[in-house]
Structure formats: structure tokens, C-alpha cells
Design a protein around this motif. Structure first.
Motif, PDB file in Angstrom:
ATOM      1  N   UNK A   1       0.722  -1.147  -0.251  1.00  0.00           N
ATOM      2  CA  UNK A   1       0.073   0.130  -0.145  1.00  0.00           C
ATOM      3  C   UNK A   1       1.103   1.231  -0.046  1.00  0.00           C
TER       4      UNK A   1
ATOM      5  N   UNK B   1      -3.118  -6.961   4.692  1.00  0.00           N
ATOM      6  CA  UNK B   1      -3.936  -7.439   4.633  1.00  0.00           C
ATOM      7  C   UNK B   1      -4.242  -8.578   4.974  1.00  0.00           C
TER       8      UNK B   1
ATOM      9  N   UNK C   1      -6.684 -11.893   5.198  1.00  0.00           N
ATOM     10  CA  UNK C   1      -7.834 -11.847   4.661  1.00  0.00           C
ATOM     11  C   UNK C   1      -8.742 -13.252   5.245  1.00  0.00           C
TER      12      UNK C   1
ATOM     13  N   UNK D   1       5.031 -13.811  11.235  1.00  0.00           N
ATOM     14  CA  UNK D   1       6.474 -14.502  10.635  1.00  0.00           C
ATOM     15  C   UNK D   1       6.148 -14.797   9.410  1.00  0.00           C
ATOM     16  N   UNK D   2       5.195 -14.256   8.466  1.00  0.00           N
ATOM     17  CA  UNK D   2       5.839 -13.728   6.831  1.00  0.00           C
ATOM     18  C   UNK D   2       5.020 -12.744   6.392  1.00  0.00           C
TER      19      UNK D   2
ATOM     20  N   UNK E   1       3.773 -10.018   3.575  1.00  0.00           N
ATOM     21  CA  UNK E   1       3.067  -9.692   2.218  1.00  0.00           C
ATOM     22  C   UNK E   1       1.836 -10.299   1.982  1.00  0.00           C
ATOM     23  N   UNK E   2       2.341 -11.379   0.390  1.00  0.00           N
ATOM     24  CA  UNK E   2       1.177 -11.858   0.305  1.00  0.00           C
ATOM     25  C   UNK E   2       1.086 -13.043   1.324  1.00  0.00           C
ATOM     26  N   UNK E   3       1.799 -13.502   1.697  1.00  0.00           N
ATOM     27  CA  UNK E   3       1.960 -14.821   2.501  1.00  0.00           C
ATOM     28  C   UNK E   3       1.000 -14.454   4.134  1.00  0.00           C
TER      29      UNK E   3
ATOM     30  N   UNK F   1      -2.161 -12.572   3.895  1.00  0.00           N
ATOM     31  CA  UNK F   1      -2.833 -12.822   2.914  1.00  0.00           C
ATOM     32  C   UNK F   1      -3.535 -14.113   3.215  1.00  0.00           C
ATOM     33  N   UNK F   2      -3.210 -14.997   2.502  1.00  0.00           N
ATOM     34  CA  UNK F   2      -3.083 -16.254   2.393  1.00  0.00           C
ATOM     35  C   UNK F   2      -2.885 -17.058   3.440  1.00  0.00           C
ATOM     36  N   UNK F   3      -2.299 -16.558   5.156  1.00  0.00           N
ATOM     37  CA  UNK F   3      -1.639 -17.748   5.961  1.00  0.00           C
ATOM     38  C   UNK F   3      -3.531 -17.107   7.304  1.00  0.00           C
TER      39      UNK F   3
ATOM     40  N   UNK G   1      -5.810 -15.917   6.103  1.00  0.00           N
ATOM     41  CA  UNK G   1      -7.225 -16.549   5.334  1.00  0.00           C
ATOM     42  C   UNK G   1      -7.798 -18.056   5.875  1.00  0.00           C
ATOM     43  N   UNK G   2      -6.612 -18.784   5.813  1.00  0.00           N
ATOM     44  CA  UNK G   2      -6.286 -19.825   5.831  1.00  0.00           C
ATOM     45  C   UNK G   2      -6.688 -20.581   7.690  1.00  0.00           C
TER      46      UNK G   2
END
Lengths: 323, 295
Positions: free
Chosen positions: A1, A66, A68, A116-117, A119-121, A123-125, A127-128
Motif C-alpha cells: 500500500x 492485508x 483475509x 512471521x511471514x 506481504x502476500x503470505x 493474506x494467505x495465512x 485466510x487459512x
């Protein structure tokens, strides 16, 4: 951002401040008088989602994370508050507090893992992890599966005001929302908030100044989760229902849309966005048009054409020096 | 010895097989996600929707045009891939220069649009797709019965994964791709059309998702929600494996499918969250993922 959301309150011109102040006063008058003209339960829904989106914006707009998975906090807290009010028969305040505390705890746990991760990770974490909460909500007996927790008693505010009166419920939720928004406003304008924005702009530099970005992000994330839970708890009690809808990934997506559409990184933006999305869904629910499709379309249009959102564009227009 | 911890061995093997099948789908999808991320720096949330589209393409080709399974298996991925190319050219291309969170949000929006549209047109209920006559029946292995179609799914998806891996690691085109991941402007300076390569990569990987969807049609029913339910698990798989290595993505996907199958045998209530629990453990122990090259 990066550059798109860089305007912080530090650089906001005085003209905008006064306009903002006037606008705020106008909104206050409107919100107090609103139940006379509009169905209060609909207003309550807008308020709850406005607080949810504003809380979400604390991590997306200010810390640049971000998430999710915010539905887990919103919907999870709704279940806890509903259970506390119905089964444990706790008074209104304690039921809401239980939901909020649960969301804060969950936020701390999610944040510790996901930060611990990058940017994009991230968001995925998130979400999961939120999907994990969804599956738990489907299977655990106390959530009532597909039915959810129904007929949650509203109780009494401070033991005196009967919240079965819809107008009393509205003003209570209004008070709660304002309280939440003030907390967010104070946080964003505190030294802590400025460090958050600094982390969003340049994390390495903040580290080089001797600060620990992870710690700041985790505090912001937990606070955001707690306030989302507060919003979810209020919604569950006011609607007397906690259901699976509020923990789905669609809900996490919807709060992102509210923030994006209204203008992320602004205080007013998410509130505007929440009002638009809730209003739109209310309108669409009777029209027979596919809601999911239209929500998706809004996402595409926002990302492609106006990334600053409704309020962000307006602000940019006001910020522009007059010729 | 026909029982393991009170579970008949035939049941256990049956669940392992199911796990392996799920794992093959995870592999086809996470492979595509990893390549797209490596080349375009985009997390393709719409990957699940393209998988669903593959399934629907197969179903529509059969029910309205009466095409057979084998033609469908070729045409469905091509249709999905072509649509992917359009999406890349029209939308994604314009977002490469800004924060990649926006491309994630864009693909999320596209996923919602596709799912919403298909739910509106075809309803939420699943559509059955018959197993092709040439692949019905099964083989009796003595200790268990192996349905032909399931064996075919595992073989076909592994073969496609392996071929993709070889193409990227061993061929000249693959070398260009890998070079473009490292330094796109330099590769372009050598006269290679990098933008076209990006479009084709996206189309190919999305086509893989479509292939997986067509392959899945006879096993699970074709429904609008099939994409979103698988994509979140695939995200977890990608977080666990890390997106640095294609081989790693395939191995992780298969292993997680098997773990899921085993959980279903021994503790069914936890099977839907097994992958997520593994993800949490991996983040705690090795935050960058099992096969990741990043620090």
C-alpha cells in the motif's frame, strides 16, 4: 500500500479539518435523528459493519497488512457473545465483553503466526486460519451448525434500560460504535499510529531506527481483532442471532471491499464503504440479481479504476490546491 | 493383520487412495499458483474459479454438445486458458507496477464474479458427470479394489505435473521463463517478448486448473462452490511448501492429500482442518516454508 494511501493526518490541510468537523457534526445530528425516518435494525446493521470496517482498516490502511481472515473475529465473537447471553445468561455488557475478549485472544494468536511471514503470505495465512475457525464453527455442537444460535436475549443496558425496545438498542449500538471509532481515531493519531504508518511505508527504515515492527504490527492486529469482535458481538445481540454467514470467507472479503470502496487509510472511508455495501445488499436482496457477482464486480472496478475509494477521491479533490 | 489401530486395512488403503487423488488436484493447482507467482508476482485467487470453470466446461460440452470425455479433456483446458489470457491482457497486466496486494484483490473479485454468475445461472446444486465407459470398472489388487478412473486421475495429473516441471527445468523455453523471473528487462533486451510470455504463462497455468476441474468432474459433482472450497486449502499447501520450488509444491501437495486422508480414517471430525493444523506447525517451526528459497 504505498503512495496511494500516503496522506496521513499530519499532512492534511486545515481546510479539510474544518470541512471534516462540520461534516462530523452533521453526521452526528443525522445519526441521532435517523431512527425516526429509517428502520432502526437496518441502521444497526450499518453501524456494526462501519465499526467492523474501520477496525479492519486499522491493519490494512494504517499498518499495510492485508488480512483475509477478519470474519473469524467478527463471526467468532458473535458466537461467543450469543452463547454468553443465551446459555450463561450473562448481562448484555458482559456478553459483549466476552465476545470482544475472545476476538482479542484469537487476534493475538493469528497475529503471532501470520506476522512471521510478509506481504502476500500474510493474506494467505490469515485466510487459512479463518477457514479453520469456520470449519470448527460448522462442527462444534454449541454453535448450532446450520441453524446458528437463535433467539438470543438482548437483556438490559446497565440493568435498567430494556433493550427489547428497538430504539434503545439502536442508541446503545450507536454509543458502542462511536466508542470504537474514538479508540481507532486516538490510536491512529497517537505516536503509535504514526509508527504504524511508517512501518507501512518503509519497514526496514523503522527497524533501523531501533524499533521492532513485529511488535507494533501485532498490537495493531490484536486491537483490530478486538474491535471487530466488539462489532460482531453487538450485531449478534442486536439481531439476536449468531450464524455461519459471519464466519465465512465471503465476509472477510466483504469487509475488504467496504474498506477499499470507501477509501483505505482514511478514518471516514470505511464507514462510507460499509454504508454503501450494506445499502447495496439491502437493495439487491429483493431484486433477484446475484449479489456475489455484483460484489465481485465492485472489487474489479475499485481495483482497476479508483483505488483511493470514494472518500479517498473526494479527499484528493479537496487537497488539490486551487488554481 | 487386517486391522491397524482398529481400522480395517482395506478402509485405510481406500482413504489413502482418496487422499492421493485430492493430493493430485492440490498438486495441479499449487503448481500453477507457484509458477504464476514466480513469473507474474501475482497470487491468483481466481485459480479456484478457473478450476470450477474447467469442471463446468466439461459438463456443458457433454450435456449440450454431446462431446465425449477425451475431447472434453483437451477442449476444457483450452477454453479456460483462453479466458485466462483475456483476464491477463485486460486487467492483470495493468497492475504489475503497483503493490501486488491489488492483483490479489482483483483476482478475488474475478473469483466472486465467476462463482456468483454460475450460481445464478446453474444453481448451487452439483451436476453429475458420468465416468467415461473406457475407464469404468476396476482392478482387484488382492488386498483392495482399485477403481480404474481413480487410478487414471492420479497417473494423468502426476504426468502433467512432471511434464510441466521438466519443461521448465530442462527446455530452452523454460530457461527463458526462469531468466525472465530473475530479470525481465534484461531478457527483453535479448529480443524475447516478455509480455507475451507472461500472458502465455498465465493462460497455461490457468489451463492446468481447468484441466484439473475437467478431471475432477466425474469424481465429485460439478458445482459453483467447488473452486472456493479447494482454493483455500491450496493456499495453505502453498504456504506450507513455500513457492520457491516447483518440485517442492508437487511433493507437498501429495503429502498433504495423504495426511488429510489419514486423518479422515482415524479422526474424521478433524479431517477438514488437518491441512491448516499442519500449516500452523510449519509456520512455527520453519516460517519460510519447507521448500522455500527465501530467507
Amino acid at each position: 500500500m504505498n503512495s496511494t494511501t500516503a496522506t496521513s493526518s499530519l499532512t492534511a490541510p486545515r481546510r479539510l479539518r474544518t470541512t471534516g468537523g462540520l461534516l462530523l457534526a452533521l453526521v452526528a445530528v443525522l445519526m441521532i435523528g435517523a431512527p425516526l425516518a429509517i428502520y432502526p435494525l437496518f441502521l444497526i446493521k450499518i453501524l456494526c459493519f462501519a465499526l467492523f470496517a474501520a477496525a479492519f482498516n486499522l491493519v490494512l490502511g494504517y499498518a499495510g497488512l492485508l488480512s483475509f481472515g477478519h470474519a473469524a473475529f467478527f463471526g467468532g465473537a458473535a458466537y461467543v457473545a450469543a452463547h454468553a447471553a443465551k446459555v450463561w445468561q450473562l448481562p448484555f455488557e458482559l456478553a459483549v465483553l466476552a465476545g470482544t475478549a475472545f476476538a482479542a485472544f484469537l487476534g493475538l494468536a493469528f497475529g503471532t503466526l501470520a506476522i512471521r511471514r510478509h506481504g502476500i503470505y500474510f493474506a494467505m495465512i490469515t485466510l487459512a486460519l479463518a477457514q479453520m475457525i469456520y470449519f470448527m464453527a460448522v462442527q462444534m455442537p454449541f454453535t448450532g451448525g446450520e441453524d446458528g444460535i437463535q433467539a438470543v436475549p438482548r437483556g438490559y443496558l446497565l440493568g435498567i434500560v430494556d433493550l427489547r425496545n428497538i430504539t434503545a438498542m439502536y442508541y446503545t449500538v450507536l454509543g458502542g460504535t462511536v466508542l470504537g471509532l474514538v479508540i481507532i481515531w486516538r490510536t491512529v493519531n497517537s505516536p503509535f499510529g504514526h509508527i504504524l504508518s511508517a512501518i507501512r511505508e518503509n519497514e526496514t527504515r523503522v527497524t533501523s531506527l531501533g524499533l521492532k515492527p513485529e511488535r507494533y504490527k501485532l498490537i495493531a492486529f490484536t486491537l483490530s481483532a478486538a474491535l471487530s469482535g466488539f462489532a460482531g458481538s453487538l450485531k449478534a445481540i442486536a439481531f439476536q442471532l449468531a450464524s455461519l454467514v459471519d464466519v465465512t470467507w465471503h465476509m472477510s472479503g466483504e469487509v475488504i471491499l467496504m474498506t477499499l470502496l470507501g477509501g483505505m487509510g482514511t478514518l471516514i472511508g470505511p464507514i462510507v464503504g460499509a454504508s454503501i455495501v450494506v445499502g447495496l445488499e439491502h437493495f439487491l436482496s429483493t431484486s433477484g440479481l446475484p449479489i456475489t457477482f455484483i460484489i465481485g464486480l465492485f472489487f474489479v472496478v475499485c481495483v482497476m479504476m479508483f483505488r483511493r475509494g470514494v472518500f479517498g477521491e473526494l479527499k484528493a479533490l479537496l487537497d488539490r490546491p486551487r488554481a | 493383520m487386517t486391522d491397524i489401530f482398529g481400522v480395517p486395512i482395506a478402509v485405510l488403503l481406500g482413504q489413502l487412495l482418496l487422499g492421493l487423488i485430492n493430493g493430485s488436484f492440490y498438486a495441479l493447482l499449487s503448481l500453477g499458483l507457484a509458477i504464476i507467482f514466480g513469473m507474474l508476482n501475482v497470487i491468483n485467487f481466481a485459480h479456484g474459479a478457473f478450476y470450477m470453470l474447467g469442471g463446468f466446461a466439461a459438463w456443458l460440452l457433454l450435456s449440450s454438445l454431446g462431446l465425449g470425455y477425451w475431447e472434453t479433456l483437451v477442449i476444457a483446458p483450452l477454453v479456460v486458458g483462453a479466458l485466462g489470457a483475456v483476464v491477463e491482457r485486460l486487467f492483470l497486466k495493468r497492475l504489475y507496477r503497483i503493490d501486488h496486494l491489488y492483483s490479489l484483490l482483483l483476482t478475488f473479485g474475478i473469483a466472486l464474479m465467476l462463482e456468483g454468475l454460475f450460481r445464478h445461472v446453474f444453481g448451487a446444486a452439483g451436476k453429475p458427470y458420468p465416468i467415461p465407459p473406457s475407464l469404468t470398472g476396476g482392478i482387484n489388487l488382492g488386498f483392495m479394489f482399485l477403481p480404474m478412473y481413480r487410478a487414471w486421475v492420479i497417473v494423468a495429473s502426476l504426468a502433467v505435473c512432471l511434464a510441466t516441471w521438466l519443461a521448465i527445468e530442462r527446455t530452452r523455453l523454460g530457461a527463458y521463463l526462469r531468466a525472465a523471473t530473475e530479470n525481465p528487462s534484461l531478457v527483453q533486451a535479448f529480443g524475447i517478448n516478455v509480455p507475451l510470455m507472461l500472458t502465455l504463462t498465465y493462460a497455461f497455468c490457468v489451463g492446468l486448473a481447468g484441466f484439473a476441474g475437467a478431471l475432477a468432474a466425474p469424481l465429485y459433482q460439478v458445482s459453483p462452490g467447488m473452486g472456493s472450497s479447494i482454493i483455500i486449502v491450496v493456499f495453505a499447501v502453498v504456504v506450507i511448501g513455500g513457492m520457491g520450488s516447483i518440485g517442492g509444491a508437487i511433493v507437498t501437495a501429495l503429502a498433504l492429500g495423504v495426511i488429510e486422508g489419514l486423518t479422515k480414517t482415524f479422526y474424521p471430525a478433524a479431517s477438514s482442518i488437518a491441512v491448516f493444523v499442519v500449516m500452523v506447525l510449519v509456520i512455527l517451526i520453519r516460517p519460510s516454508g519447507l521448500f522455500s528459497r527465501e530467507a
